[in-house]
Motif scaffolding. Structure first.
Motif, PDB file in Angstrom:
ATOM      1  N   ARG B 134      39.849  49.062   9.207  1.00 39.35           N
ATOM      2  CA  ARG B 134      38.833  48.097   8.817  1.00 39.35           C
ATOM      3  C   ARG B 134      37.975  47.692  10.009  1.00 39.35           C
ATOM      4  O   ARG B 134      36.773  47.473   9.890  1.00 39.35           O
ATOM      5  N   SER B 135      38.618  47.600  11.194  1.00 42.49           N
ATOM      6  CA  SER B 135      37.834  47.305  12.396  1.00 42.49           C
ATOM      7  C   SER B 135      36.896  48.443  12.701  1.00 42.49           C
ATOM      8  O   SER B 135      35.724  48.238  13.017  1.00 42.49           O
ATOM      9  N   LEU B 151      40.344  57.602   7.882  1.00 49.25           N
ATOM     10  CA  LEU B 151      40.159  57.318   9.312  1.00 49.25           C
ATOM     11  C   LEU B 151      41.460  57.462  10.085  1.00 49.25           C
ATOM     12  O   LEU B 151      41.465  57.578  11.301  1.00 49.25           O
ATOM     13  N   GLY B 152      42.570  57.388   9.388  1.00 49.06           N
ATOM     14  CA  GLY B 152      43.868  57.646  10.010  1.00 49.06           C
ATOM     15  C   GLY B 152      44.319  56.594  10.997  1.00 49.06           C
ATOM     16  O   GLY B 152      45.055  56.881  11.929  1.00 49.06           O
ATOM     17  N   MET B 153      43.857  55.363  10.863  1.00 50.71           N
ATOM     18  CA  MET B 153      44.282  54.321  11.802  1.00 50.71           C
ATOM     19  C   MET B 153      45.331  53.398  11.208  1.00 50.71           C
ATOM     20  O   MET B 153      45.577  52.293  11.699  1.00 50.71           O
ATOM     21  N   ALA B 154      45.910  53.819  10.137  1.00 52.68           N
ATOM     22  CA  ALA B 154      47.159  53.252   9.624  1.00 52.68           C
ATOM     23  C   ALA B 154      47.060  51.837   9.059  1.00 52.68           C
ATOM     24  O   ALA B 154      48.050  51.130   9.001  1.00 52.68           O
ATOM     25  N   THR B 188      43.674  47.674   0.641  1.00 53.25           N
ATOM     26  CA  THR B 188      43.447  47.603   2.077  1.00 53.25           C
ATOM     27  C   THR B 188      42.440  48.631   2.564  1.00 53.25           C
ATOM     28  O   THR B 188      41.637  48.355   3.441  1.00 53.25           O
ATOM     29  N   CYS B 189      42.504  49.834   2.001  1.00 55.49           N
ATOM     30  CA  CYS B 189      41.699  50.948   2.522  1.00 55.49           C
ATOM     31  C   CYS B 189      40.211  50.613   2.450  1.00 55.49           C
ATOM     32  O   CYS B 189      39.669  50.388   1.374  1.00 55.49           O
ATOM     33  N   ILE B 194      42.193  55.629  -1.525  1.00 48.94           N
ATOM     34  CA  ILE B 194      43.546  55.690  -2.070  1.00 48.94           C
ATOM     35  C   ILE B 194      43.462  55.342  -3.545  1.00 48.94           C
ATOM     36  O   ILE B 194      42.766  54.401  -3.933  1.00 48.94           O
ATOM     37  N   LYS B 195      44.129  56.109  -4.350  1.00 48.00           N
ATOM     38  CA  LYS B 195      44.057  55.914  -5.789  1.00 48.00           C
ATOM     39  C   LYS B 195      45.458  55.801  -6.345  1.00 48.00           C
ATOM     40  O   LYS B 195      46.378  56.457  -5.848  1.00 48.00           O
TER      41      LYS B 195
END
Lengths: 199, 297
Positions: B134-135, B151-154, B188-189, B194-195
């Motif tokens: 999100r950042s 983005l893969g930043m968890a 969150t994503c 995400i589905k």
């Protein structure tokens, strides 16, 4: 008996505010004040029930408990005041809830969950008792109850918006949660004391 | 004199008792009549489900209390297992009462619809900020060249209360056997990729980018080109949004593993969840890292 309507309106909201001056109805004041939205719902329900309940109880008070015909026979039912008021208010709220559910599901879903909460709320009973103690007539009683409800709503709304702000503030650990809420309520009450003597 | 007082007390007492009884009776009658007159026909199953639920009104399901949740369950909007406070027995009791399968028919799992790990999709810039999707999104939309990809930043990994998401090669992957379908990651994503899909669907299109195929090809090796090969070989099982295919999760039939063989997706973005996981886990980078981890342990 002439009534001072200024006292019944402005006075009920500010000077004799139910929550902040008389300290009645503290339970919902602390319980349902976490969000402005729910506070509004609760305030609406309180105004509604207070007005209706006061009207009914003052009718009962004047025409049944202090009936002159009965008093002349030496029967004084004044001592039944409290128990009858509780009974009437509880029954009334129940009936209103059922009717509301049928006629206006939207209003029911907005007020519904709060209605049972205030069946035996001390602020609602308080209005009825204060009216009875002062011996107010039916119309002034109803007006007083309506504005008392507004006063309750005002206090609740102010407190809820303060608490929403507080959620974002950095509060020292010992004051977090209910502690800071109670302190805030206290300061609010002190602020409202400033209205004393207005009318 | 004495007698007089007694009789007076008697009348007061009598009147009080009779009055209270009368008022009580009257109120009871009024409430009874009003309840009959203004009866709202509600589904009796709602009450049944409500009584089976924990009735803690915790709001963990995202509904306004247990009664509201029961309403949604009866309406078929949510599965009984969406109540986080219910034990498995409660869930199956509710399912049994409603005559639906406890978990198989309703269970949903999350899937991250992106196959672009750090080797497959280019970054258009460096990003040295906080490692949070999100950042990163706030700064020119993140470092990934594909503005729809993972983005893969968890952020989702941290949001998941069940530890069901893992970042492998810079790509979030859901371990569907751990996922309960709570939807926290979905919320969150920041890229909304995400589905929640029915647990029964095994095959997904791992691409979320609706742009034209050639445009995607510039920065990603595994995009959905929108060639419609899948739709031709397995009609009715896919739908199209922009230029990319999506598995039609509402369709009666979901694409099967056999369909995968006949379709032969040219970019390999149509995969089964297992294959997708296997591809990322067998990536040399990942193997190296996990063996290093095992050694250090």
């Amino acid at each position: 008996m002439t009534e001072n309507y200024l006292e019944l309106t402005i006075g009920a909201v500010f000077v004799y505010n139910f929550v902040l001056t008389r300290f009645l109805g503290i339970c919902p004041f602390l319980g349902v004040s976490k969000k402005i939205e729910t506070a509004l719902g609760m305030a609406g329900a309180v105004v509604f029930v207070m007005t209706l309940a006061s009207f009914c109880t003052s009718v009962i008070y004047h025409y049944l408990l202090h009936n002159e015909a009965l008093a002349a026979k030496g029967i004084n039912l004044g001592f039944l005041q409290l128990i009858i008021f509780i009974l009437i208010i509880a029954g009334l709220v129940q009936v209103v809830e059922i009717i509301l559910q049928k006629l206006s599901p939207k209003l029911y879903s907005a007020l519904g969950i709060y209605l049972p909460l205030i069946t035996t709320n001390c602020a609602v009973l308080g209005v009825a008792t204060i009216n009875a103690n002062v011996g107010r007539a039916v119309l002034p009683s109803t007006v007083f109850a309506f504005f008392s409800g507004l006063g309750f709503g005002l206090a609740l709304l102010m407190f809820a918006s303060l608490r929403e702000k507080l959620d974002l503030a950095e509060v020292p650990k010992v004051f977090q949660g209910m502690a800071i809420a109670l302190i805030t309520a206290g300061i609010l009450a002190m602020a409202f004391m400033g209205f004393a003597g207005l009318c | 004199m004495m007698c007089n007082i007694l009789s007076q007390i008697d009348t007061s007492l009598l009147v009080a008792v009779v009055l209270m009884a009368l008022i009580g009776l009257l109120l009871g009658l009024i409430i009874g009549i009003v309840a009959k007159l203004f009866k709202v026909e509600t589904d009796p199953r709602i009450e049944l489900v409500t009584s089976l639920l924990p009735n803690a009104n915790c709001g963990g399901c995202g509904r306004a209390g247990c009664a509201d949740f029961a309403k949604a369950v009866v309406a078929g909007e949510v599965a009984p297992n969406q109540c986080p406070a219910s034990s498995q027995e409660t869930v199956s009791a509710i399912a049994k009462a409603l005559g639906i399968e406890a978990s198989t028919s309703f269970k949903k799992v999350a899937v991250v619809l992106c196959g672009g790990d750090k080797n497959q999709t280019k970054n258009w810039t460096l990003y040295n900020g906080v490692s949070d999707c999100r950042s990163a999104m706030l700064i020119a939309g993140g470092p990934k060249a594909c503005s729809y990809g993972c983005l893969g930043m968890a952020s989702c990994v941290r949001a998941c209360p069940f530890g069901a998401i893992e970042i492998i090669n810079g790509l979030a992957i859901v371990h569907s056997e751990k996922c309960v379908g709570c939807g926290k990651c979905v919320a969150t994503c920041p890229r909304k990729l995400i589905k929640l899909v029915p647990a029964g669907s095994k095959v997904h299109v791992y691409c979320n980018n609706p742009e034209k195929g050639p445009a995607k090809k510039k920065y990603c090796n595994v995009p959905c080109l929108g060639c419609r090969k899948c739709d031709k070989n397995a009609p009715g099982k896919f739908k199209f949004e922009g230029f990319h295919a999506i598995v039609d999760y509402e369709a009666a039939e979901q694409p099967t593993l056999q369909d995968l063989d006949t379709i032969k997706c040219p970019t390999n973005c149509l995969l089964s969840a297992q294959e997708h996981l296997a591809i990322e886990e067998n990536n040399p980078d990942h193997l190296e890292k996990s063996s290093a981890n095992a050694e250090s342990k």
